[in-house]
Design a protein around this motif. Structure first.
Motif, PDB file in Angstrom:
ATOM      1  N   LEU A 193       0.893  -1.152   0.000  1.00 47.61           N
ATOM      2  CA  LEU A 193       0.000   0.000   0.000  1.00 47.61           C
ATOM      3  C   LEU A 193       0.933   1.204   0.000  1.00 47.61           C
ATOM      4  O   LEU A 193       1.753   1.367   0.907  1.00 47.61           O
ATOM      5  CB  LEU A 193      -0.912  -0.018   1.235  1.00 47.61           C
ATOM      6  CG  LEU A 193      -1.959   1.086   1.325  1.00 47.61           C
ATOM      7  CD1 LEU A 193      -2.855   1.139   0.088  1.00 47.61           C
ATOM      8  CD2 LEU A 193      -2.840   0.883   2.566  1.00 47.61           C
ATOM      9  N   ILE A 194       0.806   2.010  -1.044  1.00 51.61           N
ATOM     10  CA  ILE A 194       1.805   3.037  -1.308  1.00 51.61           C
ATOM     11  C   ILE A 194       1.166   4.420  -1.150  1.00 51.61           C
ATOM     12  O   ILE A 194       0.142   4.698  -1.783  1.00 51.61           O
ATOM     13  CB  ILE A 194       2.342   2.921  -2.770  1.00 51.61           C
ATOM     14  CG1 ILE A 194       2.584   1.444  -3.168  1.00 51.61           C
ATOM     15  CG2 ILE A 194       3.570   3.787  -2.972  1.00 51.61           C
ATOM     16  CD1 ILE A 194       3.598   0.708  -2.353  1.00 51.61           C
ATOM     17  N   GLY A 195       1.763   5.281  -0.347  1.00 47.82           N
ATOM     18  CA  GLY A 195       1.252   6.638  -0.181  1.00 47.82           C
ATOM     19  C   GLY A 195       1.985   7.600  -1.108  1.00 47.82           C
ATOM     20  O   GLY A 195       1.686   7.703  -2.298  1.00 47.82           O
ATOM     21  N   GLY A 196       2.978   8.287  -0.566  1.00 47.14           N
ATOM     22  CA  GLY A 196       3.677   9.344  -1.305  1.00 47.14           C
ATOM     23  C   GLY A 196       4.131   8.952  -2.707  1.00 47.14           C
ATOM     24  O   GLY A 196       3.927   9.700  -3.669  1.00 47.14           O
ATOM     25  N   ALA A 197       4.719   7.783  -2.839  1.00 47.25           N
ATOM     26  CA  ALA A 197       5.286   7.395  -4.135  1.00 47.25           C
ATOM     27  C   ALA A 197       4.208   7.075  -5.176  1.00 47.25           C
ATOM     28  O   ALA A 197       4.511   6.972  -6.367  1.00 47.25           O
ATOM     29  CB  ALA A 197       6.222   6.197  -3.966  1.00 47.25           C
ATOM     30  N   ALA A 198       2.952   6.972  -4.731  1.00 48.79           N
ATOM     31  CA  ALA A 198       1.870   6.690  -5.692  1.00 48.79           C
ATOM     32  C   ALA A 198       1.406   7.970  -6.389  1.00 48.79           C
ATOM     33  O   ALA A 198       0.594   7.916  -7.318  1.00 48.79           O
ATOM     34  CB  ALA A 198       0.689   6.031  -4.978  1.00 48.79           C
TER      35      ALA A 198
END
Ligand code: PEP
Length: 252
Positions: free
Chosen positions: A231-236
């Protein structure tokens, strides 16, 4: 084999024009992948994202929902509203929801029920805070978060559950759990599910890792046997970085 998933949580980022621009960047790079790919834009942009990604292999999912069907819950969104704009999967229990909106395990159990009643898939997030890890309490915390919100479910319901272990100290901080820490916790989570539901459920439940996953560390984290995606935050929020993370599955 378990489903491998890379899901981008956009959080409260990107207005309509920015959502359309990022989706257009994503569409330029879409390719077949070993992992299922999902993005979670903000509520107001779900429908346009769904329309823009129709007939692609990127699923549009929601970041949250309310447990009630409808009614006097100002500012909230229900499962059937999400479904009416094409959303079939919802993230529940993100640490920011727990920390800033007081979401408890008990409330989350109600949300889980509502999502399942509406035949939705759930990405259920949990994870310890830094103080828990420092005091060696991280396994207990994670075990209780899972038990309190999910252990009332039938075995069958688990086919709609994806777990996301997100140590709070690693979210948006640039700190990542080491591959060993991630594997150790994911194996513990699988063992916890096995003890309650047996090996069929435990071995078929996807467990994602979240917490500062970036192109530079994705491959090492994903190569662990019990890590089934991220589950990816910033890099998404950057198409190139997001695809570099997805491509880290190529060699798993
Ligand atoms: C998240 O918000 O779920 C997350 C993992 O964020 P980041 O990748 O930015 O740490």
């Amino acid at each position: 084999m378990r489903t491998q998933i890379v899901a981008g949580n956009w959080k409260m980022n990107n207005d309509l024009a920015q959502t359309q621009a990022l989706i257009s960047d994503l569409k330029k790079q879409i390719q077949t992948s070993n992992a299922e790919v999902m993005i979670a834009p903000t509520f107001t942009n779900l429908y346009s994202a769904f329309e823009a990604l129709r007939n692609t292999n990127i699923e549009v999912i929601a970041q949250n929902m309310h447990f009630a069907k409808n009614g006097a819950y100002t500012g909230e969104i229900s499962a059937c509203m999400l479904k009416s704009v094409g959303v079939e999967t919802v993230i529940l229990g993100h640490s920011e929801r727990r920390a800033y909106f007081n979401e408890t395990d008990e409330l989350l159990a109600q949300k889980v029920e509502a999502a399942l009643e509406n035949n939705m898939r759930i990405i259920f997030c949990f994870g310890e805070e830094l103080a828990d890890r420092k005091s060696d309490n991280h396994f207990n915390i994670v075990e209780s978060q899972i038990k309190n919100a999910l252990f009332h479910l039938s075995s069958d319901a688990w086919s709609s559950i994806v777990l996301a272990y997100e140590p709070v100290w690693a979210i948006g901080t640039g700190e990542t759990a080491s591959p060993e820490q991630a594997q150790e916790m994911h194996a513990f989570i699988r063992k916890t599910i096995d003890a309650k539901y047996g090996s069929d459920v435990a071995n078929s439940t996807s467990i994602l890792y979240g917490g500062s996953v970036k192109p530079v560390n994705a491959k090492e984290i994903f190569s662990n046997p019990d890590v089934d995606g991220g589950l990816i935050g910033g890099a998404a929020l950057n198409a190139e970085d997001f695809f570099a993370i997805i491509n880290a599955f190529g060699e798993k």
